[in-house]
Scaffold this active site. Structure first.
Site, PDB file in Angstrom:
ATOM      1  N   ILE A 203      -6.989 -16.769   7.804  1.00  0.00           N
ATOM      2  CA  ILE A 203      -7.235 -17.145   9.202  1.00  0.00           C
ATOM      3  C   ILE A 203      -6.321 -16.330  10.124  1.00  0.00           C
ATOM      4  CG2 ILE A 203      -8.015 -19.486   8.646  1.00  0.00           C
ATOM      5  CD1 ILE A 203      -5.160 -20.397   9.682  1.00  0.00           C
TER       6      ILE A 203
ATOM      7  N   TYR B 196     -16.310   5.548 -10.115  1.00  0.00           N
ATOM      8  CA  TYR B 196     -15.917   6.778  -9.423  1.00  0.00           C
ATOM      9  C   TYR B 196     -17.117   7.648  -9.048  1.00  0.00           C
ATOM     10  CZ  TYR B 196     -11.008   6.060 -10.756  1.00  0.00           C
ATOM     11  OH  TYR B 196      -9.739   5.577 -10.906  1.00  0.00           O
TER      12      TYR B 196
ATOM     13  N   ASN C 265      -4.073 -16.924  12.462  1.00  0.00           N
ATOM     14  CA  ASN C 265      -2.642 -17.210  12.597  1.00  0.00           C
ATOM     15  C   ASN C 265      -1.848 -16.741  11.381  1.00  0.00           C
ATOM     16  OD1 ASN C 265      -0.447 -18.572  14.130  1.00  0.00           O
ATOM     17  ND2 ASN C 265      -0.364 -19.810  12.258  1.00  0.00           N
ATOM     18  N   THR C 266      -2.433 -16.904  10.210  1.00  0.00           N
ATOM     19  CA  THR C 266      -1.731 -16.478   8.991  1.00  0.00           C
ATOM     20  C   THR C 266      -1.624 -14.959   8.914  1.00  0.00           C
ATOM     21  OG1 THR C 266      -2.451 -18.461   7.846  1.00  0.00           O
ATOM     22  CG2 THR C 266      -1.758 -16.624   6.461  1.00  0.00           C
TER      23      THR C 266
ATOM     24  N   THR D  87      -0.707   3.065   0.881  1.00  0.00           N
ATOM     25  CA  THR D  87       0.286   2.330   0.081  1.00  0.00           C
ATOM     26  C   THR D  87      -0.228   0.944  -0.295  1.00  0.00           C
ATOM     27  OG1 THR D  87       1.293   1.526   2.136  1.00  0.00           O
ATOM     28  CG2 THR D  87       2.267   3.487   1.140  1.00  0.00           C
TER      29      THR D  87
ATOM     30  N   ASP E 184      -2.679  -0.774   2.456  1.00  0.00           N
ATOM     31  CA  ASP E 184      -3.947  -1.329   1.931  1.00  0.00           C
ATOM     32  C   ASP E 184      -3.756  -2.794   1.520  1.00  0.00           C
ATOM     33  OD1 ASP E 184      -6.401  -1.689   0.706  1.00  0.00           O
ATOM     34  OD2 ASP E 184      -6.011  -0.282  -0.942  1.00  0.00           O
TER      35      ASP E 184
ATOM     36  N   LYS F  28      -5.449  -5.432   2.573  1.00  0.00           N
ATOM     37  CA  LYS F  28      -6.717  -6.185   2.528  1.00  0.00           C
ATOM     38  C   LYS F  28      -6.519  -7.636   2.954  1.00  0.00           C
ATOM     39  CE  LYS F  28      -8.892  -3.410  -1.126  1.00  0.00           C
ATOM     40  NZ  LYS F  28      -7.737  -2.630  -1.615  1.00  0.00           N
ATOM     41  N   PHE F  29      -6.150  -7.821   4.213  1.00  0.00           N
ATOM     42  CA  PHE F  29      -5.954  -9.179   4.748  1.00  0.00           C
ATOM     43  C   PHE F  29      -7.263  -9.958   4.646  1.00  0.00           C
ATOM     44  CE2 PHE F  29      -2.847  -6.465   6.832  1.00  0.00           C
ATOM     45  CZ  PHE F  29      -1.679  -7.195   6.650  1.00  0.00           C
ATOM     46  N   ALA F  30      -7.139 -11.279   4.412  1.00  0.00           N
ATOM     47  CA  ALA F  30      -8.357 -12.090   4.235  1.00  0.00           C
ATOM     48  C   ALA F  30      -8.099 -13.564   4.550  1.00  0.00           C
ATOM     49  CB  ALA F  30      -8.878 -11.947   2.805  1.00  0.00           C
TER      50      ALA F  30
HETATM   51  O1  S5P Z   1     -13.514  -0.646  -2.654  1.00  0.00           O
HETATM   52  C1  S5P Z   1     -12.361  -0.297  -2.814  1.00  0.00           C
HETATM   53  C2  S5P Z   1     -11.412  -0.409  -1.795  1.00  0.00           C
HETATM   54  C3  S5P Z   1     -10.129   0.075  -2.011  1.00  0.00           C
HETATM   55  S1  S5P Z   1      -9.047   0.124  -0.663  1.00  0.00           S
HETATM   56  N1  S5P Z   1     -11.971   0.252  -4.002  1.00  0.00           N
HETATM   57  C4  S5P Z   1     -10.689   0.698  -4.241  1.00  0.00           C
HETATM   58  O2  S5P Z   1     -10.424   1.204  -5.339  1.00  0.00           O
HETATM   59  N2  S5P Z   1      -9.732   0.580  -3.245  1.00  0.00           N
HETATM   60  C5  S5P Z   1      -8.334   1.039  -3.469  1.00  0.00           C
HETATM   61  O3  S5P Z   1      -8.364   2.450  -3.689  1.00  0.00           O
HETATM   62  C6  S5P Z   1      -7.635   0.440  -4.689  1.00  0.00           C
HETATM   63  O4  S5P Z   1      -6.893  -0.716  -4.317  1.00  0.00           O
HETATM   64  C7  S5P Z   1      -6.718   1.559  -5.138  1.00  0.00           C
HETATM   65  O5  S5P Z   1      -5.497   1.507  -4.430  1.00  0.00           O
HETATM   66  C8  S5P Z   1      -7.458   2.831  -4.736  1.00  0.00           C
HETATM   67  C9  S5P Z   1      -8.251   3.496  -5.845  1.00  0.00           C
HETATM   68  O6  S5P Z   1      -7.392   3.981  -6.844  1.00  0.00           O
HETATM   69  P1  S5P Z   1      -7.928   4.911  -8.044  1.00  0.00           P
HETATM   70  O7  S5P Z   1      -6.702   5.094  -8.897  1.00  0.00           O
HETATM   71  O8  S5P Z   1      -9.009   4.164  -8.751  1.00  0.00           O
HETATM   72  O9  S5P Z   1      -8.410   6.207  -7.412  1.00  0.00           O
END
Ligand code: S5P
Length: 253
Positions: free
Chosen positions: A92, A206, A94-95, A56, A86, A88-90
């Site tokens: 410090i 892809y 505590n945050t 998600t 998903d 993708k925390f980035a």
């Molecule tokens: O390197 C990455 C890491 C992630 S988590 N490349 C990505 O595309 N993602 C995630 O994978 C992106 O945020 C999206 O939710 C999914 C790819 O979606 P698609 O529609 O391109 O297959």
């Protein structure tokens, strides 16, 4: 079919994932990047039999209420899949502790898997671990990305792998384009998977399930638009499930 990661030293979330994988003959994660609660629940229900992970982006849901994640949680437990937020925390430690636990989404109350960039340093792992107390949650570190011209260097990737290998009590594996570690306890999940397209016009790249699983040694394919944007997401999910599973069988033969 032998799926790795069933030994006792493995992270409990990976263990559960491996059980779902073997039971369902699936190493497919669907990336459910839709923007309403209704669409997300409908998609999750339609692909539930074919997936082991529902990924998600909860912050793109325009009408979010906690009822949504309660319903997703119930569906996941009934149908046998894990929920991966998903985010993708980035930041410090505590945050990120607050970001994973508090706020509108309270991610650590319902997610099984979360992910983070190691960019801020090891404190991000400790902060997320503190915010995830009380539930079994596995952390994936982003070691590589699928997008064109990304800024991941080889040395950053190597340091991410090394850090994962010494933090296996919480880190369960990687988001990466290929298998990067010899440690069989760590699982690799790969996004940027589509059987019909080579990319999009916003920098996505892809590969096919065969390239990702068989050639590059990854374990789980993550598919978004290839499934949810197709005319029939359920049958698209079945096609990706079969392709990724056959690739895993060939690799493990
Ligand atoms: O390197 C990455 C890491 C992630 S988590 N490349 C990505 O595309 N993602 C995630 O994978 C992106 O945020 C999206 O939710 C999914 C790819 O979606 P698609 O529609 O391109 O297959």
């Amino acid at each position: 079919m032998k799926f790795p990661y069933l030994n006792s030293s493995v992270h409990p979330v990976s263990h559960k994932l491996a059980q779902y994988t073997c039971d369902k003959k699936s190493n497919l994660a669907v990336s459910a990047d839709v923007t309403t609660a209704k669409e997300l629940l409908a998609l999750a229900e339609s692909v539930a039999d074919h997936i082991v992970i529902l990924k998600t982006h909860i912050d793109i849901i325009t009408d979010f209420t906690p009822d949504l994640t309660e319903k997703l949680r119930a569906l996941a437990d009934n149908a046998g899949f894990l929920i991966f937020e998903d985010r993708k925390f980035a930041d410090i430690g505590n945050t990120v502790m607050h970001q994973v636990r508090d706020g509108v989404y309270q991610i650590s109350r319902w997610a099984d898997i979360i992910n983070a960039h190691l960019l801020p340093g090891k404190g991000i792992i400790d902060g997320l671990k503190a915010g995830c107390q009380g539930r079994e949650i596995g952390l994936l570190l982003l070691a590589q990305m699928s997008s064109k011209n990304n800024l991941f260097s080889d040395s950053y990737t190597k340091e991410t792998v090394r850090t994962a290998e010494i933090n296996k009590d919480f880190v369960m594996g990687f988001i990466a384009q290929e298998k990067l570690s010899d440690d069989e306890d760590l699982i690799t999940m790969t996004p940027g998977v589509n059987m019909a397209k080579k990319g999009d016009n916003l920098g996505q790249n892809y590969h096919t399930p065969q390239q990702v699983i068989q050639d590059n040694g990854s374990d789980i394919v993550i598919v978004g638009r290839g499934i949810y944007a197709s005319d029939d997401p359920k049958s698209a999910a079945l096609s990706y499930q079969q392709a990724a599973w056959s690739a895993l069988e060939v690799r493990n033969a």
